[in-house]
Design an enzyme around this catalytic site. Structure first.
Site, PDB file in Angstrom:
ATOM      1  N   ALA A  23      27.002 -15.804 -47.211  1.00  0.00           N
ATOM      2  CA  ALA A  23      27.690 -16.548 -46.153  1.00  0.00           C
ATOM      3  C   ALA A  23      29.206 -16.436 -46.274  1.00  0.00           C
ATOM      4  O   ALA A  23      29.768 -16.550 -47.363  1.00  0.00           O
ATOM      5  CB  ALA A  23      27.286 -18.015 -46.127  1.00  0.00           C
ATOM      6  N   GLY A  24      29.859 -16.209 -45.133  1.00  0.00           N
ATOM      7  CA  GLY A  24      31.306 -16.199 -45.066  1.00  0.00           C
ATOM      8  C   GLY A  24      31.951 -14.834 -45.034  1.00  0.00           C
ATOM      9  O   GLY A  24      33.126 -14.705 -44.699  1.00  0.00           O
ATOM     10  N   ASN A  31      24.755 -11.327 -42.574  1.00  0.00           N
ATOM     11  CA  ASN A  31      24.137 -11.062 -41.283  1.00  0.00           C
ATOM     12  C   ASN A  31      25.187 -10.992 -40.178  1.00  0.00           C
ATOM     13  O   ASN A  31      25.415  -9.963 -39.571  1.00  0.00           O
ATOM     14  CB  ASN A  31      23.097 -12.125 -40.966  1.00  0.00           C
ATOM     15  CG  ASN A  31      22.286 -11.842 -39.713  1.00  0.00           C
ATOM     16  OD1 ASN A  31      21.464 -12.635 -39.294  1.00  0.00           O
ATOM     17  ND2 ASN A  31      22.479 -10.698 -39.073  1.00  0.00           N
ATOM     18  N   THR A  32      25.893 -12.113 -39.950  1.00  0.00           N
ATOM     19  CA  THR A  32      26.835 -12.179 -38.837  1.00  0.00           C
ATOM     20  C   THR A  32      27.921 -11.124 -38.923  1.00  0.00           C
ATOM     21  O   THR A  32      28.334 -10.565 -37.900  1.00  0.00           O
ATOM     22  CB  THR A  32      27.472 -13.581 -38.772  1.00  0.00           C
ATOM     23  OG1 THR A  32      26.440 -14.569 -38.703  1.00  0.00           O
ATOM     24  CG2 THR A  32      28.364 -13.713 -37.556  1.00  0.00           C
ATOM     25  N   GLY A  75      28.675 -17.773 -41.105  1.00  0.00           N
ATOM     26  CA  GLY A  75      29.146 -17.192 -39.857  1.00  0.00           C
ATOM     27  C   GLY A  75      30.636 -17.292 -39.616  1.00  0.00           C
ATOM     28  O   GLY A  75      31.117 -16.898 -38.550  1.00  0.00           O
ATOM     29  N   LYS A 107      14.157 -17.089 -49.609  1.00  0.00           N
ATOM     30  CA  LYS A 107      15.530 -17.593 -49.703  1.00  0.00           C
ATOM     31  C   LYS A 107      15.518 -19.038 -49.215  1.00  0.00           C
ATOM     32  O   LYS A 107      15.198 -19.317 -48.061  1.00  0.00           O
ATOM     33  CB  LYS A 107      16.485 -16.761 -48.855  1.00  0.00           C
ATOM     34  CG  LYS A 107      17.901 -17.341 -48.835  1.00  0.00           C
ATOM     35  CD  LYS A 107      18.755 -16.741 -47.744  1.00  0.00           C
ATOM     36  CE  LYS A 107      20.019 -17.561 -47.559  1.00  0.00           C
ATOM     37  NZ  LYS A 107      20.839 -17.098 -46.411  1.00  0.00           N
TER      38      LYS A 107
END
Length: 263
Positions: free
Chosen positions: A192-193, A214-215, A166, A105
């Site tokens: 993301a987001g 992830n977050t 995040g 990635k």
């Protein structure tokens, strides 16, 4: 809960059942990481080579012992790289540590505050990595033009952001994502987001092939439970996309027609 076996998708020639890709950072410890990844049902897990030990630090806990490559497809990422040179170097290190593994990635960030991608540097890195034989899944902004250019370069998947890394803001520009999906000939995965399960479901309802996060999981009060919720949301959103939603209308439409009633 995973998607139907007949509804698979392919990245770099390999078929996958789960459309949820998860990160391995920010957890309390390796055991929580393992439990959350298992609850997510993910088959592809991403690892920040600069922050996670996958063999470059002998004597320290190794993620490969917790989540073996025999059970998961590793997706090394170039998190916290701000130049094409650093990103290429990081991918080459990952390939060496993972015995010739080519799937990566790519993300090249523009600044530390927004963590938005530097598309120019990302393009330079992508060109070099593809030339070097890597299978590149590229993180970019939600610009349909840039997304198409990365596809035409030879990236095996394009990963537009839903919102800042995040942030948990969800999909800030759904129509941009929809345009990217409608014009793509490679897998499109939101990256993301994402903040909660409904964000993941919306991404899938737009027609995305998958979601990477992830977050949203690791930062939840109960990461393992949130991983399970995300698993379910991905499946529900995909099924809703395949089923085809009703069109939106400005005014009400009776569920039961009045034609044929007795009074």
């Amino acid at each position: 809960m995973t998607s139907h076996s007949s509804d698979t998708f392919v990245i770099a020639g390999k078929e996958y059942q789960s459309r949820l890709l998860v990160g391995t950072g920010k957890y309390a410890d390796m055991e929580q990481t393992r439990l959350a990844v298992e609850a997510s049902g993910a088959e592809i897990i991403t690892v920040a080579v600069r922050r996670t030990n996958i063999g470059q630090k002998p004597g320290e806990a190794n993620l490969l012992d917790t989540l073996p490559m025999s059970e998961y497809t590793y997706l090394p990422n170039t998190a916290m790289c701000y130049t094409a040179e650093d990103a290429v170097r990081t991918c080459r290190l990952a390939r060496e540590l993972l015995d010739g593994h080519n799937l990566v990635k790519l993300e090249v960030l523009g600044d530390e505050k927004t963590l938005y991608p530097d598309v120019v540097q990302t393009r330079i890195a992508a060109e070099q990595l593809i030339k070097d034989g890597f299978d590149v899944m590229v993180y970019t902004n939600d610009d349909p033009i840039a997304a198409k250019q990365f596809e035409e370069m030879g990236c095996v998947a394009v990963m537009p952001l839903a919102g800042p890394i995040g942030s948990g803001l969800g999909i800030c520009n759904p129509y941009n994502i929809l345009t990217i999906v409608e014009n793509a000939n490679v897998p499109i995965l939101v990256d993301a987001g994402v903040g909660t399960a409904s964000d993941a479901a919306i991404a899938m309802e737009l027609g995305c092939d998958g979601v990477l996060m992830n977050t949203a999981i690791a930062g939840a009060k109960n990461p393992v439970l949130m991983a399970s919720a995300m698993n379910n949301a991905i499946v529900a959103g995909r099924q809703a996309f395949l089923a085809g939603r009703i069109p939106k209308k400005r005014f009400a439409s009776a569920s039961s027609p009045i034609e044929g009633t007795f009074f």
